[in-house]
Design an enzyme around this catalytic site. Structure first.
Site, PDB file in Angstrom:
ATOM      1  N   SER A 131     -54.049 -22.535  30.278  1.00  0.00           N
ATOM      2  CA  SER A 131     -55.054 -23.443  30.826  1.00  0.00           C
ATOM      3  C   SER A 131     -54.714 -24.889  30.533  1.00  0.00           C
ATOM      4  CB  SER A 131     -56.437 -23.130  30.248  1.00  0.00           C
ATOM      5  OG  SER A 131     -57.372 -24.072  30.726  1.00  0.00           O
ATOM      6  N   LYS A 185     -58.394 -15.389  29.355  1.00  0.00           N
ATOM      7  CA  LYS A 185     -58.301 -16.497  30.324  1.00  0.00           C
ATOM      8  C   LYS A 185     -59.352 -16.344  31.425  1.00  0.00           C
ATOM      9  CE  LYS A 185     -56.815 -20.211  32.354  1.00  0.00           C
ATOM     10  NZ  LYS A 185     -56.940 -20.196  33.743  1.00  0.00           N
ATOM     11  N   HIS A 188     -62.528 -17.480  29.967  1.00  0.00           N
ATOM     12  CA  HIS A 188     -62.425 -18.950  29.887  1.00  0.00           C
ATOM     13  C   HIS A 188     -62.846 -19.560  31.225  1.00  0.00           C
ATOM     14  CE1 HIS A 188     -60.191 -22.602  30.966  1.00  0.00           C
ATOM     15  NE2 HIS A 188     -60.216 -22.944  29.685  1.00  0.00           N
ATOM     16  N   ASN A 189     -62.334 -18.998  32.306  1.00  0.00           N
ATOM     17  CA  ASN A 189     -62.664 -19.546  33.627  1.00  0.00           C
ATOM     18  C   ASN A 189     -64.122 -19.311  33.997  1.00  0.00           C
ATOM     19  OD1 ASN A 189     -59.910 -20.072  33.647  1.00  0.00           O
ATOM     20  ND2 ASN A 189     -59.733 -19.691  35.833  1.00  0.00           N
ATOM     21  N   GLU A 192     -65.864 -21.967  32.370  1.00  0.00           N
ATOM     22  CA  GLU A 192     -65.531 -23.186  33.134  1.00  0.00           C
ATOM     23  C   GLU A 192     -66.455 -23.316  34.355  1.00  0.00           C
ATOM     24  OE1 GLU A 192     -61.226 -23.661  34.018  1.00  0.00           O
ATOM     25  OE2 GLU A 192     -61.811 -23.717  36.121  1.00  0.00           O
TER      26      GLU A 192
HETATM   27  C1  6PG Z   1     -57.271 -23.808  34.007  1.00  0.00           C
HETATM   28  C2  6PG Z   1     -57.994 -23.602  35.314  1.00  0.00           C
HETATM   29  C3  6PG Z   1     -57.040 -23.076  36.331  1.00  0.00           C
HETATM   30  C4  6PG Z   1     -57.477 -23.277  37.765  1.00  0.00           C
HETATM   31  C5  6PG Z   1     -58.377 -22.238  38.294  1.00  0.00           C
HETATM   32  C6  6PG Z   1     -59.596 -22.749  38.997  1.00  0.00           C
HETATM   33  O1  6PG Z   1     -57.724 -23.219  33.031  1.00  0.00           O
HETATM   34  O2  6PG Z   1     -56.293 -24.553  33.978  1.00  0.00           O
HETATM   35  O3  6PG Z   1     -59.037 -22.698  35.147  1.00  0.00           O
HETATM   36  O4  6PG Z   1     -56.727 -21.768  36.012  1.00  0.00           O
HETATM   37  O5  6PG Z   1     -57.921 -24.546  38.025  1.00  0.00           O
HETATM   38  O6  6PG Z   1     -57.567 -21.584  39.222  1.00  0.00           O
HETATM   39  O7  6PG Z   1     -60.173 -21.689  39.643  1.00  0.00           O
HETATM   40  P1  6PG Z   1     -61.060 -21.760  40.931  1.00  0.00           P
HETATM   41  O8  6PG Z   1     -60.148 -22.071  42.076  1.00  0.00           O
HETATM   42  O9  6PG Z   1     -61.595 -20.395  41.010  1.00  0.00           O
HETATM   43  O10 6PG Z   1     -62.092 -22.812  40.709  1.00  0.00           O
END
Ligand code: 6PG
Length: 471
Positions: A131, A185, A188-189, A192
């Site tokens: 990430s 991960k 984590h998302n 996010e």
């Molecule tokens: C990270 C982000 C990365 C990416 C995702 C966003 O941790 O660096 O999470 O993995 O920006 O792909 O996902 P979406 O397209 O689903 O918002």
């Protein structure tokens, strides 16, 4: 350099693959990158820091021939079939003992399948979450490896060198068995998604609710980021308000269509939480609200049908800004708590043995959800590494207690005035349910037994009971 002496190879030289490889080279590793697209290998070589050893090749065989044994390589290609295709291409070229890392956002069940398929057959395969976006890849991402501990020991020095550092400690650690790296991960998302949704709701309340313009929004989010809400996502929000549009005289944020895309990791988090099961309603709501945003045409029709005149929030500005700040702080804590509770459950249910103190330590730097709150959580997991939910930690409880009145005030007003605040609301509702030792689910159980003879338990004696209701 002779042809068999490179330390590390990268398959896929999109911006993430290229930047991570250049980061490795900046740390003294000799690296080779493969991409069929010759323009990408050229860009790799021309963007390398002078004095570093970086080579681009256009065939996989050439790359494999140039790596030291046991070979260490990573693929950063789109999730799904491209990963299986690369594995298929590598099978005849690699030997036992070689290590292949999938550094993309693969679904953890795909990673499990690949680990199982390759076990005892060929090279070591590791799923590793990374990430930090393109900037993080070049300067220090947060790295979430899982899988074979022996394979990890082989790549540990390299991953530690390139990762972000917090107080000198590298933001990488072995995070568990099988597909644990990609699982962590994924969650984590999910977190996010939740925090981004919450920040967007606070923006709406301040912008439409109080009529605050972009310059002032910049100052408010700057203050927040300079204080207890310090985090990467608040920091970039602060900067977004100042960005000028290069096509009009407006700020760019005002020219962006209100439809958010998603690649699927948030949805996967919600789907898997339902399977475990573990409640993560702020993350679920964030996924749903992104989906709702896509229904722009229907929303436009509904806006005309249910026309309401925008009303200003009837609270002194400074008071409301403080309340909104506290609401965001409260809801952000709940978002982390839900994601980490999910990891706690998955750790045992899925046999991944995920060390939560290490997860939180690794998330403190480099990743998209890094924030000063993670220091608080890190301490909580030091006290109890098996904490099932952050809400049960005394210091976290103290923080939530201090903010709960203000999130109630914000939500009361927002609901009365008709502002959409589903993420904030989900956080408070979860809190109110989680801290209730008596929920109304006794009634649900009675209903289930009434229409389906599903039985129930009693509060005064052990056992399982059924009643012929209404007789
Ligand atoms: C990270 C982000 C990365 C990416 C995702 C966003 O941790 O660096 O999470 O993995 O920006 O792909 O996902 P979406 O397209 O689903 O918002």
């Amino acid at each position: 350099m002779n042809t068999t002496s490179f330390d590390f190879g990268m398959i896929g030289l999109g911006v993430m693959g290229r930047n991570l490889l250049l980061n490795m080279a900046d740390h003294g590793f000799s690296v080779v990158g493969f991409d069929k697209d010759a323009s990408k290998t050229t860009t790799l070589e021309t963007s390398a820091t002078p004095g570093t050893t970086v080579k681009g090749v256009n065939t996989l065989a050439e790359m494999i021939a140039s790596l030291k044994k046991p070979r260490k390589l990573m693929m950063l290609v789109p999730a799904g079939k491209p990963v299986d295709d690369v594995i298929g291409d590598l099978l005849p070229l690699l030997e036992k003992g070689d290590i292949v890392i999938d550094g993309g956002n693969s679904h953890y069940t795909d990673t499990l399948r690949r680990v199982g398929f390759l076990k005892d057959k060929s090279f070591h395969f590791m799923g590793v979450g990374i990430s930090g976006g393109e900037h993080g890849a070049r300067t220090g991402p947060s790295i979430m490896p899982g899988g074979d501990p022996e394979a990890y020991a082989n790549v540990q020095p390299l991953l530690e060198a390139v990762s972000a550092k917090v107080n000198g400690s590298p933001c990488v650690a072995y995070l568990g068995k099988g597909a644990a790296g990609h699982y962590v991960k994924m969650v984590h998302n999910g977190i996010e998604y939740a925090i981004m949704q919450l920040i967007s709701e606070t923006y709406d309340l301040l912008h439409r609710g109080l009529g605050i313009d972009n310059d002032e929004l910049h100052k408010i989010y700057k203050n927040w980021n300079d204080g207890e809400l310090q985090s990467f996502l608040v920091e970039i929000t602060r900067d977004i308000f100042l960005q000028k549009d290069d096509k009009t005289d407006n700020r760019l944020v005002d020219m962006i269509l209100d439809k958010a895309g998603s690649k699927g990791t948030g949805k996967w988090t919600s789907q898997d939480a339902m399977d475990l099961p573990v409640p993560i309603p702020v993350i679920d709501m964030a996924v749903s609200l992104r989906d709702l945003s896509v229904y722009k045409d229907e929303r436009t029709q509904a806006a005309a049908l249910y026309k309401t005149t925008p009303v200003e929030i009837p609270v002194p500005k400074e008071v409301f800004i403080q309340q909104v700040q506290d609401a965001l702080y409260f809801a952000t804590i709940i978002s982390y708590a839900q994601g980490l509770a999910m990891l706690h459950k998955a750790s045992t249910e899925l046999g991944m043995e995920i060390p939560l103190p290490e997860v939180v330590r690794v998330w403190r730097g480099g990743c998209i959800i890094r924030s000063s709150l993670l220091e608080v959580f890190y301490k909580a997991y030091q006290v109890n590494p098996q904490l099932p939910n952050l809400l049960l930690d005394g210091s976290v409880a103290h923080l939530l207690q201090a903010k709960k009145q203000n999130i109630r005030s914000v939500l009361t007003l927002a609901i009365q005035m008709g502002y959409p605040v589903a993420g904030l609301m989900a956080s408070l509702s979860y809190f109110d349910a989680y801290r209730s030792d008596r929920l109304p689910t006794n009634l649900i159980q009675a209903q289930r037994d009434y229409f389906g003879a599903h039985t129930y338990q009693r509060i005064d004696m052990p056992g399982v009971f059924h009643t012929e209701w209404g007789k």
